[in-house]
Design a protein around this motif. Structure first.
Motif, mmCIF file in Angstrom:
data_model
loop_
_atom_site.group_PDB
_atom_site.id
_atom_site.type_symbol
_atom_site.label_atom_id
_atom_site.label_comp_id
_atom_site.label_asym_id
_atom_site.label_seq_id
_atom_site.Cartn_x
_atom_site.Cartn_y
_atom_site.Cartn_z
ATOM 1 N N HIS A 154 0.972 -1.126 -0.138
ATOM 2 C CA HIS A 154 0.002 -0.156 0.025
ATOM 3 C C HIS A 154 1.093 1.184 0.037
ATOM 4 O O HIS A 154 0.634 2.205 -0.540
ATOM 5 C CB HIS A 154 -0.658 0.006 1.270
ATOM 6 N N LEU A 155 1.936 1.257 0.787
ATOM 7 C CA LEU A 155 2.809 2.348 0.733
ATOM 8 C C LEU A 155 3.638 2.330 -0.562
ATOM 9 O O LEU A 155 3.885 3.628 -1.119
ATOM 10 C CB LEU A 155 3.625 2.370 2.025
ATOM 11 N N MET A 156 4.232 1.240 -1.180
ATOM 12 C CA MET A 156 4.925 1.563 -2.299
ATOM 13 C C MET A 156 3.941 1.980 -3.425
ATOM 14 O O MET A 156 4.649 2.537 -4.314
ATOM 15 C CB MET A 156 5.557 0.207 -2.748
ATOM 16 N N GLN A 157 2.773 1.791 -3.321
ATOM 17 C CA GLN A 157 1.962 2.220 -4.596
ATOM 18 C C GLN A 157 1.769 3.858 -4.518
ATOM 19 O O GLN A 157 1.467 4.333 -5.614
ATOM 20 C CB GLN A 157 0.391 1.493 -4.472
ATOM 21 N N GLN A 158 2.039 4.093 -3.372
ATOM 22 C CA GLN A 158 1.983 5.802 -3.290
ATOM 23 C C GLN A 158 3.041 6.727 -3.527
ATOM 24 O O GLN A 158 3.140 7.608 -3.666
ATOM 25 C CB GLN A 158 1.387 6.291 -1.835
ATOM 26 N N VAL A 159 4.197 6.025 -3.314
ATOM 27 C CA VAL A 159 5.649 6.246 -3.320
ATOM 28 C C VAL A 159 5.768 7.048 -4.753
ATOM 29 O O VAL A 159 6.111 8.323 -4.960
ATOM 30 C CB VAL A 159 6.735 5.624 -3.283
ATOM 31 N N PRO A 160 5.414 6.599 -6.010
ATOM 32 C CA PRO A 160 5.477 7.176 -7.244
ATOM 33 C C PRO A 160 4.789 8.546 -7.476
ATOM 34 O O PRO A 160 5.296 9.646 -8.131
ATOM 35 C CB PRO A 160 5.065 6.248 -8.244
ATOM 36 N N PHE A 161 3.709 8.670 -6.581
ATOM 37 C CA PHE A 161 3.217 10.021 -6.814
ATOM 38 C C PHE A 161 3.635 11.010 -5.843
ATOM 39 O O PHE A 161 3.149 12.325 -5.866
ATOM 40 C CB PHE A 161 1.755 9.853 -6.517
ATOM 41 N N LEU A 162 4.423 10.532 -5.134
ATOM 42 C CA LEU A 162 5.063 11.620 -4.138
ATOM 43 C C LEU A 162 6.504 11.756 -4.389
ATOM 44 O O LEU A 162 6.714 12.962 -4.028
ATOM 45 C CB LEU A 162 5.075 10.819 -2.814
ATOM 46 N N LEU A 170 14.300 4.685 -4.714
ATOM 47 C CA LEU A 170 15.050 3.711 -4.025
ATOM 48 C C LEU A 170 15.392 3.722 -2.327
ATOM 49 O O LEU A 170 15.253 2.897 -1.748
ATOM 50 C CB LEU A 170 16.569 3.565 -4.767
ATOM 51 N N VAL A 171 15.691 5.003 -2.106
ATOM 52 C CA VAL A 171 15.577 5.153 -0.890
ATOM 53 C C VAL A 171 14.451 4.925 0.140
ATOM 54 O O VAL A 171 14.510 4.568 1.005
ATOM 55 C CB VAL A 171 16.538 6.595 -0.240
ATOM 56 N N ALA A 172 13.354 5.521 -0.448
ATOM 57 C CA ALA A 172 12.088 5.369 0.061
ATOM 58 C C ALA A 172 11.431 3.865 -0.047
ATOM 59 O O ALA A 172 11.026 3.524 1.312
ATOM 60 C CB ALA A 172 11.077 6.191 -0.769
ATOM 61 N N GLN A 173 12.111 2.988 -0.969
ATOM 62 C CA GLN A 173 11.662 1.787 -0.737
ATOM 63 C C GLN A 173 12.610 0.968 0.120
ATOM 64 O O GLN A 173 12.033 0.312 1.075
ATOM 65 C CB GLN A 173 12.143 1.001 -2.037
ATOM 66 N N HIS A 174 13.782 1.687 0.558
ATOM 67 C CA HIS A 174 14.626 1.104 1.768
ATOM 68 C C HIS A 174 14.106 1.467 3.036
ATOM 69 O O HIS A 174 13.983 0.510 3.988
ATOM 70 C CB HIS A 174 15.915 1.573 1.669
ATOM 71 N N LEU A 175 13.402 2.745 3.051
ATOM 72 C CA LEU A 175 12.923 3.047 4.354
ATOM 73 C C LEU A 175 11.521 2.271 4.856
ATOM 74 O O LEU A 175 11.246 2.027 5.819
ATOM 75 C CB LEU A 175 12.616 4.771 4.397
ATOM 76 N N VAL A 176 10.524 1.957 3.868
ATOM 77 C CA VAL A 176 9.800 1.158 3.749
ATOM 78 C C VAL A 176 9.685 -0.149 4.334
ATOM 79 O O VAL A 176 8.994 -0.701 5.159
ATOM 80 C CB VAL A 176 8.690 1.338 2.564
ATOM 81 N N ASP A 177 10.895 -0.708 4.054
ATOM 82 C CA ASP A 177 11.086 -2.044 4.461
ATOM 83 C C ASP A 177 11.430 -1.987 6.173
ATOM 84 O O ASP A 177 11.338 -3.000 6.519
ATOM 85 C CB ASP A 177 12.680 -2.503 3.899
ATOM 86 N N VAL A 203 18.279 11.926 4.233
ATOM 87 C CA VAL A 203 17.320 10.765 4.431
ATOM 88 C C VAL A 203 16.216 11.073 5.553
ATOM 89 O O VAL A 203 14.915 10.703 5.282
ATOM 90 C CB VAL A 203 18.074 9.690 5.081
ATOM 91 N N GLU A 204 16.448 12.004 6.203
ATOM 92 C CA GLU A 204 15.399 12.497 7.501
ATOM 93 C C GLU A 204 14.363 13.349 6.677
ATOM 94 O O GLU A 204 13.070 13.101 6.894
ATOM 95 C CB GLU A 204 16.183 13.522 8.236
ATOM 96 N N ASP A 205 14.812 14.236 5.615
ATOM 97 C CA ASP A 205 13.591 14.869 4.748
ATOM 98 C C ASP A 205 12.666 13.756 4.163
ATOM 99 O O ASP A 205 11.503 14.042 3.985
ATOM 100 C CB ASP A 205 14.412 15.896 3.941
ATOM 101 N N LEU A 206 13.430 12.869 3.538
ATOM 102 C CA LEU A 206 12.425 11.679 2.857
ATOM 103 C C LEU A 206 11.595 11.034 3.676
ATOM 104 O O LEU A 206 10.436 10.994 3.636
ATOM 105 C CB LEU A 206 13.565 10.783 2.063
#
Length: 515
Positions: A154-162, A170-177, A203-206
């Motif tokens: 559910h989170l990864m489906q929203q990442v491309p829009f953000l 790629l960093v966001a995918q690592h954080l979601v893990d 990374v903190e801003d992301l």
């Protein structure tokens, strides 16, 4: 005195823990799931064992496949074994007649009939994704079940829009893990930044941008941050609310006076703020949690019979039905001839199979004995409720059924009894005895006393909140002699706050209800 060697013949008795005896002891304390797994392993190793279904139980050559319901009168009468009602009412039908009822199987299962057609055959080829599916004449409904969406998906489906940058994705995918089932971020920003070769501030801003995703409050690092994120999205994170979020420990203690002073608000504003806090979700990822809910299957069934007696029987769904295939043993033994190794293997398999079936039969009988004695002792609980639960220990049951306390303890571990009052673990009926306040009066069960304390606190009003001393007086008037520190221990074990905290909470709830 001369020393000399000699021979001496002596007889003695000793208890030896053989592997078979240890296996029988282990079977007593196994749950239904553990027992099923153990039997499956034994069947895999032993070709003479066979697991039969409930409708094949009459062919099993071990007593463990039979059920013996026991009836107990509410007045603690003697036990009575139940008979086969159908067989008793139809004595004219012999076993030979029963064996001929379904003797003919000709033309019963017709394999030459037309296979089932799909409701929409023209669309079947599009539905099936496997090769050759166009020619299939049937379909499986499980092929059309929708997959479960996890929190990570559910989170990864929203990442491309953000995020538009591929590196940031790629960093966001690592954080979601690093998001757990509750929706909280459990990683360390500095370690992740060093591992990915990015600046910690980047990374903190992301992470802060990812905290704006749905569901609200996701990827927070603490409860305070989770609540603050949700309040910011509602545009309600003002200085007073920020002071309240920073002092959640005062809210947990229900210290509303101190909270009002730190937040700088009145009673009505504080009540509104508390109402908003209650509407927030402390676990944003809970709606995506897909943990399997395990259903408890009772081992013993208790019901009231037509003659007003308690009928106790083993649950046939949890009763293993294992038989020894003696016909196969005779055939294989005859074909082996004089081959000693094969004969020795078959002999070991037969001995192990016989021991297992006897152990399962003994396990079923022991569970039934213990459950029968528990029902006899706790008849008042089954009839009138928890207030009539009697104090009971393992020694009382062990002496009644002529067994050791350790055996009773193993039987009652992780075994459940389904009664008209609900599903209870067998250990629930063993409680500590509490003395009576009256001379010569009956002792009380600790569970029944805890129920009385819970009932007294549930009936109190905001103007008359009971202290521990008041509860002691009320219990003594009811014939229960209990010390104040014991009341406090029982209250804390039931997660009931003190009288001061309860008074604050009840008054606050009363004001909120009248506002």
């Amino acid at each position: 005195m001369s020393l000399s060697a000699g021979l001496l013949l002596r007889q003695s008795q000793s208890l030896v823990m053989t592997p078979q005896l240890m296996q029988s002891i282990q079977l007593l304390q196994m749950t239904h799931l553990e027992l099923s797994q153990f039997i499956a392993q034994e069947i895999e190793k032993n070709p003479l064992l066979e697991l039969v279904s409930s409708d094949q139980g009459e062919h099993a050559d071990t007593p463990s496949s039979e059920e013996h319901p026991v009836a107990i009168a509410p007045d603690h009468g003697d036990d009575a074994n139940g008979d086969d009602a159908w067989g008793a009412s139809h004595p004219e039908v012999g076993r030979a007649d029963l064996s001929e009822i379904d003797a003919g199987f000709d033309n019963v299962f017709q394999d030459d009939r037309e296979p089932g057609k799909a409701d929409a055959p023209e669309l079947l080829g599009q539905w099936k994704s496997m090769p050759g599916a166009e020619a299939a004449d049937d379909y499986d409904l499980e092929d059309f079940v929708a997959g479960q969406v996890t929190l990570r998906d559910h989170l990864m489906q929203q990442v491309p829009f953000l995020l538009q940058n591929a590196a940031d994705r790629l960093v966001a995918q690592h954080l979601v893990d690093y998001v757990d089932e509750a929706g909280y971020f459990s990683g360390e920003v500095a370690d992740i930044a060093e591992r990915l070769g990015r600046e910690p501030q980047q990374v903190e801003d992301l992470l802060q941008r990812l905290q704006t995703l749905d569901p609200p409050g996701v990827m927070a690092r603490s409860l305070k941050e989770c609540l603050a994120i949700q309040l910011r999205q509602r545009n309600r994170f003002d200085p007073a609310m920020e002071a309240l979020i920073d002092r959640l420990e005062l809210l947990a203690r229900r210290d509303f006076v101190t909270l009002r002073r730190h937040c700088g608000v009145g009673d009505e504003d504080l009540l509104d703020m508390l109402s908003e806090i209650r509407n927030l979700n402390p676990k944003p990822g809970s709606s995506f949690e897909r943990s399997t809910c395990e259903t408890i299957s009772p081992d013993v069934l208790v019901r009231r019979g037509a003659d007003d007696r308690w009928a106790i029987e083993l649950n046939p769904e949890t009763l293993p039905r294992v038989l020894v295939d003696r016909d196969y043993f005779r055939k294989v033994s005859a074909s082996c001839g004089k081959q000693k190794d094969d004969q020795a293997f078959l002999s070991d398999c037969m001995q192990s199979a016989n021991w297992l079936t006897r152990s399962l039969d003994q396990r079923a009988k022991t569970i039934l004995k213990v459950a029968t004695e528990i029902v006899r002792q706790q008849d008042g609980f089954l009839t009138h409720g928890v207030d009539h639960l009697r104090p009971l220990n393992l020694k009382t049951v062990a002496d009644a059924i002529k067994m050791h306390e350790s055996t009773v303890s193993r039987v009652t571990s992780n075994k459940y009894m389904l009664t008209p009052r609900g599903l209870f673990e067998l250990k629930y009926f063993f409680t500590v005895s509490i003395g009576s306040a009256d001379a010569g009066g009956d002792s009380h069960s600790a569970e029944a006393v805890r129920h009385r304390i819970r009932a007294l606190i549930a009936q109190e009003s905001p103007e008359a909140v009971l202290s521990d001393d008041d509860i002691v007086v009320s219990l003594k008037q009811g014939g229960v002699d209990l010390a104040r520190r014991t009341v406090a221990k029982y209250r804390e074990a039931m997660n009931i706050p003190s009288s001061v905290q309860r008074r604050r909470e009840k008054r606050a709830m009363a004001k909120l209800a009248t506002a």
